[in-house]
Write an enzyme that holds these catalytic residues in place. Structure first.
Site, PDB file in Angstrom:
ATOM      1  N   CYS A  62     -20.064  -9.901   5.923  1.00 18.36           N
ATOM      2  CA  CYS A  62     -19.802 -10.771   4.765  1.00 18.36           C
ATOM      3  C   CYS A  62     -19.774 -12.247   5.180  1.00 18.36           C
ATOM      4  O   CYS A  62     -19.083 -12.614   6.129  1.00 18.36           O
ATOM      5  CB  CYS A  62     -18.472 -10.375   4.116  1.00 18.36           C
ATOM      6  N   ASP A  99       0.824  -1.192   0.000  1.00 15.50           N
ATOM      7  CA  ASP A  99       0.000   0.000   0.000  1.00 15.50           C
ATOM      8  C   ASP A  99       0.875   1.266   0.000  1.00 15.50           C
ATOM      9  O   ASP A  99       0.565   2.242   0.674  1.00 15.50           O
ATOM     10  CB  ASP A  99      -0.889  -0.040   1.263  1.00 15.50           C
ATOM     11  N   CYS A 114     -14.112   1.819   9.472  1.00 16.69           N
ATOM     12  CA  CYS A 114     -15.423   1.177   9.605  1.00 16.69           C
ATOM     13  C   CYS A 114     -15.284  -0.239   9.046  1.00 16.69           C
ATOM     14  O   CYS A 114     -14.653  -0.429   8.008  1.00 16.69           O
ATOM     15  CB  CYS A 114     -16.466   1.966   8.804  1.00 16.69           C
ATOM     16  N   CYS A 121     -19.460 -13.974  -4.818  1.00 16.97           N
ATOM     17  CA  CYS A 121     -20.470 -13.114  -4.175  1.00 16.97           C
ATOM     18  C   CYS A 121     -21.890 -13.569  -4.568  1.00 16.97           C
ATOM     19  O   CYS A 121     -22.816 -13.473  -3.767  1.00 16.97           O
ATOM     20  CB  CYS A 121     -20.286 -11.660  -4.577  1.00 16.97           C
ATOM     21  N   CYS A 147     -25.616 -12.393  -3.311  1.00 19.23           N
ATOM     22  CA  CYS A 147     -25.520 -11.770  -1.978  1.00 19.23           C
ATOM     23  C   CYS A 147     -25.379 -10.253  -2.102  1.00 19.23           C
ATOM     24  O   CYS A 147     -24.688  -9.745  -2.988  1.00 19.23           O
ATOM     25  CB  CYS A 147     -24.306 -12.348  -1.262  1.00 19.23           C
TER      26      CYS A 147
HETATM   27  S1  SF4 Z   1     -21.224  -9.435   1.765  1.00 23.54           S
HETATM   28 FE1  SF4 Z   1     -19.391 -10.443   0.952  1.00 23.54          FE
HETATM   29  S2  SF4 Z   1     -20.171 -12.116  -0.342  1.00 23.54           S
HETATM   30 FE2  SF4 Z   1     -21.864 -10.726   0.041  1.00 23.54          FE
HETATM   31  S3  SF4 Z   1     -21.828  -9.351  -1.721  1.00 23.54           S
HETATM   32 FE3  SF4 Z   1     -20.658  -8.362  -0.098  1.00 23.54          FE
HETATM   33  S4  SF4 Z   1     -18.561  -8.949  -0.488  1.00 23.54           S
HETATM   34 FE4  SF4 Z   1     -19.837 -10.360  -1.658  1.00 23.54          FE
HETATM   35  S1  SF4 Z   2     -20.008  -0.184   5.487  1.00 22.60           S
HETATM   36 FE1  SF4 Z   2     -18.194  -0.153   4.163  1.00 22.60          FE
HETATM   37  S2  SF4 Z   2     -18.708   1.288   2.517  1.00 22.60           S
HETATM   38 FE2  SF4 Z   2     -20.180   1.586   4.161  1.00 22.60          FE
HETATM   39  S3  SF4 Z   2     -19.380   3.230   5.391  1.00 22.60           S
HETATM   40 FE3  SF4 Z   2     -18.620   1.340   6.308  1.00 22.60          FE
HETATM   41  S4  SF4 Z   2     -16.621   0.961   5.318  1.00 22.60           S
HETATM   42 FE4  SF4 Z   2     -17.704   2.492   4.081  1.00 22.60          FE
END
Ligand code: SF4
Ligand code: SF4
Length: 311
Positions: free
Chosen positions: A245, A132, A238, A187, A190
């Site tokens: 997930c 990074d 956050c 994904c 989902c």
């Molecule tokens: S929660 Fe995880 S698996 Fe579901 S859409 Fe988001 S990134 Fe993909």
């Molecule tokens: S849930 Fe993910 S995209 Fe939404 S505010 Fe939090 S870090 Fe950002």
């Protein structure tokens, strides 16, 4: 020099010994489609005050421009999921990746150790380690190296370790004879991350960073925040779109001691946070990613939390 299967195996073994949980190889290529999407995203202003993203766009999507001799990337993942839990209650929350020592230092040190191993045990290479730390589309490189897929939460998801992983890479003049099979995107239908995002920052096919709590509490330099965007209880970052997930539901805790959370972050309530003066803040977070935000902006973040709570 083209890496043999045996040499790849030897490098992977050393990567695991150093504490990485995955290690893949890929030749470098241009990411033209991704660049077009990114340009549109920038034009829409979704990057907010992160003007550094406007620079080096060519390199970001063409990693071979980072070094004339670079042909491939060795991409590694390091699990940072902490085994310690934060105390229940209304304490200001910090994103898991930032609870221990700064990953830039920790991961880079181990990655450079891997580069040294290659120099000593395989062949001297012309290469550089990145964590990074340069304009590199790391998620895409990790996907190409077969380490996971880019989730709808915009992060790399590894089938075994989920998304609580740091990505690092060694770009070098080594060559790979064939690229690995790319992990399909799992994904599916989902949308948990999109549904759970409290500010609407996460959309089905893009992230409006200007609404994201991570951006607001870490990257945003100015002190104003639209009232309708709530950041509490987050004081730094956050994790909501990762916590929900399904691929993160059985996380394996990290074995990297440097990522153990600071005790203060596990238990301090807002009154303890606001009591910290600048030297105390700098002393406590001298080796932490929180130093990036700095004392003044951390005070601002605490003020936002207090205002939202009406306290
Ligand atoms: S929660 Fe995880 S698996 Fe579901 S859409 Fe988001 S990134 Fe993909
Ligand atoms: S849930 Fe993910 S995209 Fe939404 S505010 Fe939090 S870090 Fe950002």
């Amino acid at each position: 020099m083209i890496l043999s299967a045996k040499q790849i195996e030897k490098i992977q073994k050393e990567a695991y010994r150093l504490g990485f949980v995955a290690c893949g190889f890929t030749s470098l290529r241009k990411f033209d489609k991704e660049k077009t999407r990114f340009d549109k995203w920038l034009q829409s202003g979704f990057h907010g005050e992160m003007t550094f993203l406007e620079r080096n766009a060519e390199k970001r999507f063409n990693p071979s421009l980072l070094g004339e001799s670079f042909r491939s990337a060795i991409v590694v993942l390091m699990n940072y999921y902490p085994k310690e839990k934060t105390e229940a209650g209304k304490i200001p929350k910090v994103s898991k990746y930032a609870m221990g020592k700064d990953y830039h230092t920790v991961v880079k040190e181990k990655l450079c150790g891997l580069q040294q191993f290659i120099n000593d045990e395989i062949s001297p290479i012309s290469g550089r380690c990145f964590v990074d730390s340069a304009p590199i589309y790391e998620t895409r490189l990790a996907v190409d190296a077969g380490l996971g897929w880019k989730g709808k939460n915009t992060l790399l998801i590894n089938k075994k370790y989920g998304s609580f992983v740091f990505i690092g890479e060694i770009l070098s003049d080594l060559e790979v004879s064939e690229n690995p099979t790319v992990e399909p995107n799992h994904c599916g239908s989902c949308t948990r991350c999109i549904d759970a995002c409290p500010t609407g920052a996460l959309q089905p096919d893009f992230l409006d960073a200007t609404k994201c709590i991570s951006y607001l509490t870490i990257e945003k330099k100015s002190y104003e925040k639209p009232d309708k965007l709530k950041t509490q209880p987050w004081v730094y970052g956050c994790d909501i779109c990762q916590d929900v997930c399904p691929w993160n539901q059985k996380p394996e805790p990290t074995t990297i001691a440097e990522f153990s959370p600071k005790q203060f972050l596990l238990s301090a309530g807002i009154s303890e946070w606001v009591k910290l003066n600048e030297p105390e803040f700098k002393n406590l977070f001298s080796d932490s990613p929180l130093l990036r935000t700095g004392f003044k902006r951390m005070q601002r973040n605490l003020k936002w939390i207090k205002n939202e709570r009406g306290s």
